[in-house]
Design an enzyme around this catalytic site. Sequence first.
Site, PDB file in Angstrom:
ATOM      1  N   LYS A 122      -3.480  -8.150  -1.987  1.00  0.00           N
ATOM      2  CA  LYS A 122      -2.777  -8.486  -3.364  1.00  0.00           C
ATOM      3  C   LYS A 122      -1.303  -8.170  -1.968  1.00  0.00           C
ATOM      4  O   LYS A 122      -0.905  -9.585  -2.010  1.00  0.00           O
ATOM      5  CB  LYS A 122      -2.905  -8.256  -4.293  1.00  0.00           C
ATOM      6  CG  LYS A 122      -1.093  -8.927  -5.265  1.00  0.00           C
ATOM      7  CD  LYS A 122      -1.711 -10.037  -5.911  1.00  0.00           C
ATOM      8  CE  LYS A 122      -0.298 -10.873  -6.701  1.00  0.00           C
ATOM      9  NZ  LYS A 122       1.205 -10.311  -6.518  1.00  0.00           N
ATOM     10  N   ASP A 123      -0.624  -7.756  -1.553  1.00  0.00           N
ATOM     11  CA  ASP A 123       0.324  -6.890  -1.231  1.00  0.00           C
ATOM     12  C   ASP A 123       0.293  -7.251   0.598  1.00  0.00           C
ATOM     13  O   ASP A 123       0.535  -6.074   0.547  1.00  0.00           O
ATOM     14  CB  ASP A 123       0.794  -6.340  -1.785  1.00  0.00           C
ATOM     15  CG  ASP A 123       1.915  -6.795  -3.600  1.00  0.00           C
ATOM     16  OD1 ASP A 123       2.348  -6.728  -3.714  1.00  0.00           O
ATOM     17  OD2 ASP A 123       1.148  -5.816  -4.339  1.00  0.00           O
TER      18      ASP A 123
ATOM     19  N   ARG B 116       4.157  -9.507 -13.361  1.00  0.00           N
ATOM     20  CA  ARG B 116       5.058 -10.285 -13.706  1.00  0.00           C
ATOM     21  C   ARG B 116       4.725 -11.918 -14.427  1.00  0.00           C
ATOM     22  O   ARG B 116       5.488 -12.120 -14.457  1.00  0.00           O
ATOM     23  CB  ARG B 116       5.922 -10.763 -12.298  1.00  0.00           C
ATOM     24  CG  ARG B 116       7.006 -10.060 -11.436  1.00  0.00           C
ATOM     25  CD  ARG B 116       7.266 -10.492 -10.539  1.00  0.00           C
ATOM     26  NE  ARG B 116       8.830  -9.888  -9.966  1.00  0.00           N
ATOM     27  CZ  ARG B 116       8.598  -8.793  -8.875  1.00  0.00           C
ATOM     28  NH1 ARG B 116       6.632  -8.516  -8.525  1.00  0.00           N
ATOM     29  NH2 ARG B 116       9.106  -7.711  -8.496  1.00  0.00           N
TER      30      ARG B 116
ATOM     31  N   GLN C  91      13.565  -1.353  -3.403  1.00  0.00           N
ATOM     32  CA  GLN C  91      12.877  -2.009  -3.126  1.00  0.00           C
ATOM     33  C   GLN C  91      13.439  -3.978  -3.793  1.00  0.00           C
ATOM     34  O   GLN C  91      12.161  -4.768  -3.560  1.00  0.00           O
ATOM     35  CB  GLN C  91      10.698  -2.153  -3.522  1.00  0.00           C
ATOM     36  CG  GLN C  91      10.229  -2.077  -4.300  1.00  0.00           C
ATOM     37  CD  GLN C  91       8.518  -1.592  -4.553  1.00  0.00           C
ATOM     38  OE1 GLN C  91       9.494  -0.701  -4.106  1.00  0.00           O
ATOM     39  NE2 GLN C  91       8.289  -2.431  -4.503  1.00  0.00           N
TER      40      GLN C  91
ATOM     41  N   VAL D 172      -7.255  -8.055  -7.828  1.00  0.00           N
ATOM     42  CA  VAL D 172      -7.994  -8.893  -9.161  1.00  0.00           C
ATOM     43  C   VAL D 172      -7.913  -9.785  -9.595  1.00  0.00           C
ATOM     44  O   VAL D 172      -5.975  -9.951  -8.972  1.00  0.00           O
ATOM     45  CB  VAL D 172      -7.949  -7.509  -9.719  1.00  0.00           C
ATOM     46  CG1 VAL D 172      -9.118  -7.734 -11.370  1.00  0.00           C
ATOM     47  CG2 VAL D 172      -9.170  -5.695  -9.375  1.00  0.00           C
TER      48      VAL D 172
ATOM     49  N   GLN E  80       2.675  -5.373   2.654  1.00  0.00           N
ATOM     50  CA  GLN E  80       2.919  -3.908   2.726  1.00  0.00           C
ATOM     51  C   GLN E  80       2.279  -3.162   3.223  1.00  0.00           C
ATOM     52  O   GLN E  80       2.749  -2.411   3.263  1.00  0.00           O
ATOM     53  CB  GLN E  80       3.203  -4.111   0.704  1.00  0.00           C
ATOM     54  CG  GLN E  80       3.432  -2.210   0.075  1.00  0.00           C
ATOM     55  CD  GLN E  80       3.370  -2.687  -1.631  1.00  0.00           C
ATOM     56  OE1 GLN E  80       4.491  -2.519  -2.068  1.00  0.00           O
ATOM     57  NE2 GLN E  80       2.219  -2.387  -2.300  1.00  0.00           N
TER      58      GLN E  80
ATOM     59  N   HIS F  55      -4.476  -2.853 -11.301  1.00  0.00           N
ATOM     60  CA  HIS F  55      -3.968  -1.478 -10.544  1.00  0.00           C
ATOM     61  C   HIS F  55      -4.952  -0.585 -11.366  1.00  0.00           C
ATOM     62  O   HIS F  55      -5.435   0.809 -10.390  1.00  0.00           O
ATOM     63  CB  HIS F  55      -2.761  -0.460 -12.117  1.00  0.00           C
ATOM     64  CG  HIS F  55      -1.767  -1.683 -12.031  1.00  0.00           C
ATOM     65  ND1 HIS F  55      -1.168  -2.661 -13.211  1.00  0.00           N
ATOM     66  CD2 HIS F  55      -0.754  -1.576 -10.717  1.00  0.00           C
ATOM     67  CE1 HIS F  55       0.320  -2.866 -11.866  1.00  0.00           C
ATOM     68  NE2 HIS F  55       0.430  -2.504 -11.087  1.00  0.00           N
TER      69      HIS F  55
ATOM     70  N   GLY G 150      -3.119  -2.343  -3.084  1.00  0.00           N
ATOM     71  CA  GLY G 150      -4.089  -3.532  -3.214  1.00  0.00           C
ATOM     72  C   GLY G 150      -3.923  -4.698  -1.989  1.00  0.00           C
ATOM     73  O   GLY G 150      -2.315  -4.659  -1.548  1.00  0.00           O
TER      74      GLY G 150
HETATM   75  P1  AMP Z   1       3.031  -2.859  -8.317  1.00  0.00           P
HETATM   76  O1  AMP Z   1       3.003  -1.607  -8.741  1.00  0.00           O
HETATM   77  O2  AMP Z   1       2.996  -4.106  -8.599  1.00  0.00           O
HETATM   78  O3  AMP Z   1       4.061  -2.373  -7.046  1.00  0.00           O
HETATM   79  O4  AMP Z   1       1.487  -2.670  -7.323  1.00  0.00           O
HETATM   80  C1  AMP Z   1       0.651  -0.890  -7.619  1.00  0.00           C
HETATM   81  C2  AMP Z   1      -0.647  -1.436  -6.423  1.00  0.00           C
HETATM   82  O5  AMP Z   1      -1.017  -2.301  -7.151  1.00  0.00           O
HETATM   83  C3  AMP Z   1       0.695  -1.910  -4.852  1.00  0.00           C
HETATM   84  O6  AMP Z   1      -0.364  -0.856  -4.254  1.00  0.00           O
HETATM   85  C4  AMP Z   1      -0.312  -3.322  -5.167  1.00  0.00           C
HETATM   86  O7  AMP Z   1      -0.776  -3.743  -4.736  1.00  0.00           O
HETATM   87  C5  AMP Z   1      -1.858  -3.187  -6.543  1.00  0.00           C
HETATM   88  N1  AMP Z   1      -1.775  -4.189  -6.967  1.00  0.00           N
HETATM   89  C6  AMP Z   1      -1.363  -5.523  -7.472  1.00  0.00           C
HETATM   90  N2  AMP Z   1      -1.657  -6.321  -8.176  1.00  0.00           N
HETATM   91  C7  AMP Z   1      -2.721  -6.288  -7.261  1.00  0.00           C
HETATM   92  C8  AMP Z   1      -4.217  -7.089  -8.199  1.00  0.00           C
HETATM   93  N3  AMP Z   1      -3.841  -8.300  -8.585  1.00  0.00           N
HETATM   94  N4  AMP Z   1      -5.250  -7.016  -7.570  1.00  0.00           N
HETATM   95  C9  AMP Z   1      -5.077  -5.523  -6.805  1.00  0.00           C
HETATM   96  N5  AMP Z   1      -4.187  -4.879  -7.157  1.00  0.00           N
HETATM   97  C10 AMP Z   1      -3.031  -5.288  -7.291  1.00  0.00           C
END
Ligand code: AMP
Length: 293
Positions: free
Chosen positions: A143-144, A181, A55, A170, A147, A31, A141
């Site tokens: 990562k998703d 998680r 979601q 990251v 999404q 984040h 990110g």
């Molecule tokens: P979340 O709070 O998990 O819904 O994630 C919020 C944002 O952070 C989303 O755009 C995710 O894709 C991004 N995000 C979550 N984990 C990572 C990571 N390890 N590296 C980069 N972005 C991330």
Amino acid sequence: MRVVTTFAAAREAAGAQATLVPTMGFFHEGHLALMERARKDPGTVMVSLFVNPTQFDDPADLDRYPRDPDRDMALAEEARVDVLFSPKVEEVYPAGGSTVVGVETLGEVLEGVHRPGHLQGVATVVAKLFAGLQPRRAVFGRKDAQQLAVVRRLAGDLRMPVEVIGHPTVREPDGLALSSRNVLLDRPDRERALGLSRGLFQAADQIEAGETRGRRLEEVVAKAARHTNVEYVALVDMTTMAPLDALDRHAVLAVAAEVGPVRLIDNLAIDFVSSPAPDRGSILEKESILYER
Ligand code: AMP
């Protein structure tokens, strides 16, 4: 930093040139990297912190989703965020509301199959954030990956004037993709979970050595992740999420698996200019702030 709870106040505080970072909180370096990326653009940085109920396809997952708003507020302040938008459920989902946003086809594969309703919940909340906050840009990110593809498509289809920016994943020092998680994994589960990133890194090595066959790359990941409950491993087109037999365009090698009490996703984004270039993301040098308690 201004902390606001309504769309109107957030819009007013952020001004016309905001870069939005949508999150569900319990911040980690993933984040923070998105916030840092947002800082590079002119205008204000606005972070939304909202655990979006629509979601979550599993109510137990929503219940145990980690939360720590005070810690998040301190971290956002440190990251020089200008506006923290932290709405209540009723602000985002007003009583009597009946509008949902769905993205056909690319929202109906991978996560769309394994987490029914999840991507529709994501698309709906992101559409609300884009419409209600009117950011100029938004950072998500890689990562998703699905999404990100869904958000790009919905912003384009709905003609929303928001530039969608993807940022590399990251990872923890051992390679595990950062996720809020991860704090729910015990030691043996964590060891098993490492199979996902290990498999993706092995696939990246093979791609750099010339492998382009989708089936072969998927097998490498499935083998490395065999101590987890793998839901899917798939090489797909980065934009449409359609399956690929061979690596000949921007692609994503995506994996999802259940490990102990959690479901994890990870992927290798493979940019394709004249040849495939896997993006392994970045690796932290020390233990994540997720475990600082
Ligand atoms: P979340 O709070 O998990 O819904 O994630 C919020 C944002 O952070 C989303 O755009 C995710 O894709 C991004 N995000 C979550 N984990 C990572 C990571 N390890 N590296 C980069 N972005 C991330």
